[in-house]
Write a protein that holds these residues in place. Sequence first.
Motif, PDB file in Angstrom:
ATOM      1  N   GLY A  34       0.833  -1.199   0.000  1.00 51.65           N
ATOM      2  CA  GLY A  34       0.000   0.000   0.000  1.00 51.65           C
ATOM      3  C   GLY A  34       0.872   1.254   0.000  1.00 51.65           C
TER       4      GLY A  34
ATOM      5  N   LEU B 240      -3.212   0.526   5.611  1.00 50.00           N
ATOM      6  CA  LEU B 240      -3.571   0.240   4.224  1.00 50.00           C
ATOM      7  C   LEU B 240      -2.814  -0.961   3.665  1.00 50.00           C
TER       8      LEU B 240
ATOM      9  N   THR C 265      -2.866  -5.016   3.432  1.00 52.77           N
ATOM     10  CA  THR C 265      -3.962  -5.992   3.528  1.00 52.77           C
ATOM     11  C   THR C 265      -3.744  -6.963   4.687  1.00 52.77           C
TER      12      THR C 265
ATOM     13  N   VAL D 225      -2.813  -1.843  -2.174  1.00 54.50           N
ATOM     14  CA  VAL D 225      -3.512  -0.614  -2.546  1.00 54.50           C
ATOM     15  C   VAL D 225      -2.508   0.243  -3.306  1.00 54.50           C
TER      16      VAL D 225
ATOM     17  N   SER E  42      -4.832   5.573  -4.734  1.00 55.23           N
ATOM     18  CA  SER E  42      -5.057   5.996  -3.349  1.00 55.23           C
ATOM     19  C   SER E  42      -4.449   7.361  -3.027  1.00 55.23           C
TER      20      SER E  42
END
Length: 400
Positions: free
Chosen positions: A172, A178, A180, A278, A283
Motif C-alpha cells: 500500500g 492500508l 492488507t 492498494v 489511493s
Amino acid sequence: MTEGSFPLTLRLAGRPVVVVGGGHVATRRVHALVDAGADITVISPTLTARLTELAESGRLTWHERGYADGDLEGAWLVQTATGVPEVDDQVAADAERQQTWCLKGGDPDRATAWVPAVARVDDVMVAVSGGGDAGRAARLRDAVSAALQAGELPLRHRTHHPEGFVALVGGGPGHPDLLTARGRRLLAEADVVVVDRLAPTSVLAELAPDVEVVDVGKKPDHHPVPQEEINRLLVEHARAGRVVVRLKGGDPYVLGRGGEERQACEAAGVPVEVVPGVTSAISVPAAAGIPVTHRGLATGFSVVTGHEELDALPTGGQHTLVLLMGVKRLAETAAELIASGHCGETPAAVVERGFSDTQHTTVGTLRTIAARAEEAGARPPAITVIGDVVRLSPHWDGSS
Ligand code: SAH
C-alpha cells in the motif's frame, strides 16, 4: 468441565462414527465429520433435507429407524442428538459400556467427549473450550480467528516450507492501516523481509527480533541494490528454506517490477505468491480528495511512469492521467502532453508523500503545474494527476 479433561485431535478418516438423531444438531456435527472423512452412519427415523442429500450422495449410511441395541458396534466415536433424553442417555450408557467416546450435546456431565470451537487459518488450528458455555467458546474462537487473520499472532514455523517460499506483498501507499490482512499475516510468518523505501516500514517494528530485514530501498537516480541482486536475494533466502516476504510499496504489479521478481522465483523453482496492494496510483490522488473517475468528468484513467518520454496517450476530455515518479521531469512531460494535443488549461495536481503527516498537494494547470511544483519544492515520492477530476479536490484553487 476442563478439569480432568485431555485435549486431543482425532484422525477420523475412514473410521466408523455413529450419529444417533437426524435433526439440526446432528446435521451440524455430520458436516464436520464429512470434512474429517469419517465413515458415518446415521440412525434416525427422519432426516433434515441436508442429511437426506448427504445420504443420497453416499456420504453417509442411513438407518431409517430408532436406536437399537448393537448400533454402536465397531464405532470409534458416537454422537447422540435425538432430542429425547431417555434415548440419548441410553446411547451414552451403551457407549460407556463398550468404551467408545460419546459426544452428547447439552449434557456435559454425561458426555465423555466435547468438540471445541476451532479457529483455522491456513494450516494453523486453535481449539477453544468455553468451560461448558458454547457462546463464550465461540466468541473467544472468533477473537483468536481475527487475530490470526490479522497476523497479530506469531505464525512463524520451521517445518512447513522446506523448499522455501517467497511472497511479493503489496504494502500500500505507506500507511500501515492500508496493508492488507493477508499481507500482515504473511509478515507474521516471515523469516526474512526484503523491503522497499516506499513500503509501510512502520510495520517492521512489530517483527520478532530475529527476523532478518533487508533494506533494498531505491531512491530516484540512486539504486543501492540493483534489481538482479534483489531477485537473487529472494531466491537465495528461499532456497535456504526461509519464508521470504518482499514488502513493496503500493501494488507489486503497478510500476513495481513485481512481475520480474515473480519470474525470477519461478525460474528458480521457488514457490511464490503475489499479494495485491492498494496502489498509490489511485489511493494517493484519493488522499488529496481526487477521485480518478467521476461521473461527467472522467470515464477512465491511465497510469504511466513520468520517468520516461510519453507517447500515444489518450487525449481529450473525460480521461484522467496519473503519473508515477518523474517529478523532476514534470516540465518536459507537461510540454510533451501539450505538444501531443492536451489542453494546457487542464487542471493538474502534484501530491507528495500521500498518507503521511507531511502530505502536500500543489495544484495548477498542465501549463503551470511544473513551475508551481518547483516553486513548492516538490520532491519524490509524488504523484501527478492531470484531468478535470482535480477540480474536485479541496485544494483546487480555480487555477488561473
Ligand atoms: N508499485 C507502486 C508504485 C511504485 S513506483 C504502487 O502501486 O503504488 C514509485 C512511485 O509511486 C513514486 O515515485 C510515487 O510516484 C508513487 N508513490 C508511492 N507511494 C507514494 C506516496 N505515499 N505518496 C506519493 N507518491 C507515492
